[in-house]
Design an enzyme around this catalytic site. Structure first.
Site, PDB file in Angstrom:
ATOM      1  N   ASP A  82      42.884  34.844  44.704  1.00  0.00           N
ATOM      2  CA  ASP A  82      43.591  34.666  43.435  1.00  0.00           C
ATOM      3  C   ASP A  82      44.111  36.012  42.936  1.00  0.00           C
ATOM      4  OD1 ASP A  82      44.520  33.384  41.132  1.00  0.00           O
ATOM      5  OD2 ASP A  82      42.620  33.667  40.071  1.00  0.00           O
ATOM      6  N   GLU A 134      53.844  34.619  42.419  1.00  0.00           N
ATOM      7  CA  GLU A 134      54.042  34.386  40.989  1.00  0.00           C
ATOM      8  C   GLU A 134      55.374  34.959  40.537  1.00  0.00           C
ATOM      9  OE1 GLU A 134      50.637  35.045  38.420  1.00  0.00           O
ATOM     10  OE2 GLU A 134      51.924  36.131  36.998  1.00  0.00           O
ATOM     11  N   ASN A 228      44.824  26.438  37.828  1.00  0.00           N
ATOM     12  CA  ASN A 228      43.782  27.444  38.002  1.00  0.00           C
ATOM     13  C   ASN A 228      42.862  27.502  36.790  1.00  0.00           C
ATOM     14  OD1 ASN A 228      45.481  28.087  40.186  1.00  0.00           O
ATOM     15  ND2 ASN A 228      44.908  30.237  40.075  1.00  0.00           N
TER      16      ASN A 228
END
Length: 280
Positions: A82, A134, A228
């Site tokens: 992550d 992202e 998430n």
């Protein structure tokens, strides 16, 4: 069943109209808790480790725990990095057996983000590992909704970014934030709908901790592939340990860790109730 990549679990999400929980875990107890919750709900899961936790524990240790959970489970489980901070960190996780990695260079300029993300994609796809990136800025949850909104993802740029990089899923900024919210979040649902409908890969929302259940439910209905969640699990874990050790209490370590695991399990069950509510 061993670890699977993101594509497998996200395909299940699309076919069955659920959102996959991407639950941050960093030790045996947190992995056991979220895996048990997924097994109970009969839904796939992505076990994630925050980049700082990977540095702390070592990706090989975490992979071994997650692999054991996956082998004992009847549902599909993936293991992902992550907010990976660099190509090198992603490479280390891939080599350690992670089935998915996130490379987060959203704070860099577009060309650098594309260039480094493509490097990760090329390395990962050779060995069947999925890649998340992202676009937009997902800030900390102590900021105001107005500041959070300044970092929202541009859908035109998002569509271009996916084509330029070949990623498997894209994390977007639509009003959520990392950590515990100081102010009630304001989700930009119209923007999220456009991203889900027009971007050529599954859409991921970060900052699921503390987001009102009705907002999470609406995001699930809109078709986000992955949500998430991290802070809520760690808060539950810490609160359980504090409760066991308050005053002069000195509990057995097994009892203390079991209480922490149970608290994370309860939190995971509640999240998965929402994420799988509309399963077909």
């Amino acid at each position: 069943m061993g670890l699977v990549n993101y594509r497998e679990v996200l395909q299940y999400a699309k076919e069955h109209k659920i959102t996959v929980g991407a639950f941050n875990s960093m030790n045996m107890e947190t992995v056991q808790a979220v895996a048990a919750a997924a097994e109970n709900k009969r839904t796939p899961l992505i076990i994630q480790t925050y980049h700082a936790h990977v540095d702390y524990a070592g990706p090989d240790y975490i992979r071994a725990i997650a692999q054991t959970a996956a082998e004992r489970s009847n549902v599909k489980i993936a293991l992902g990095l992550d907010h990976g901070r660099s190509y090198e960190q992603a490479k280390k996780c891939i080599e350690s057996g992670y089935s998915g990695v996130m490379i987060d260079l959203a704070s860099e300029d577009y060309e650098l983000n594309v260039r480094e993300t493509k490097r990760v994609v090329e390395l990962a796809h050779k060995v069947g590992v999925s890649v998340e990136a992202e676009l937009g800025t997902i800030v900390t949850a102590d900021e105001t909704p107005e500041v959070i909104a300044e970092g929202c993802t541009d859908p035109v740029m998002a569509r271009r970014f996916v084509k330029d990089t070949g990623i498997d899923c894209l994390a977007v900024s639509v009003g959520t934030a990392h950590g515990a919210y100081k102010y009630a979040p304001k989700i930009q649902f119209d923007l999220l709908k456009e991203l889900v409908d027009t971007v050529e890969c599954p859409i991921v929302v970060h900052g699921g901790s503390g987001t009102p259940d009705e907002d999470v439910e609406k995001m699930v209905r809109l078709g986000i592939a992955k949500l998430n969640v991290g802070t809520e699990f760690f808060t539950a874990y810490i609160d359980a340990v504090k409760e066991m050790t308050k005053g002069d209490s000195r509990p057995d370590i097994i009892d203390m860790m079991r209480a922490a695991r149970d608290a994370v399990r309860v939190t995971a069950d509640a999240k998965l109730d929402i994420l799988t509510r509309f399963r077909v």
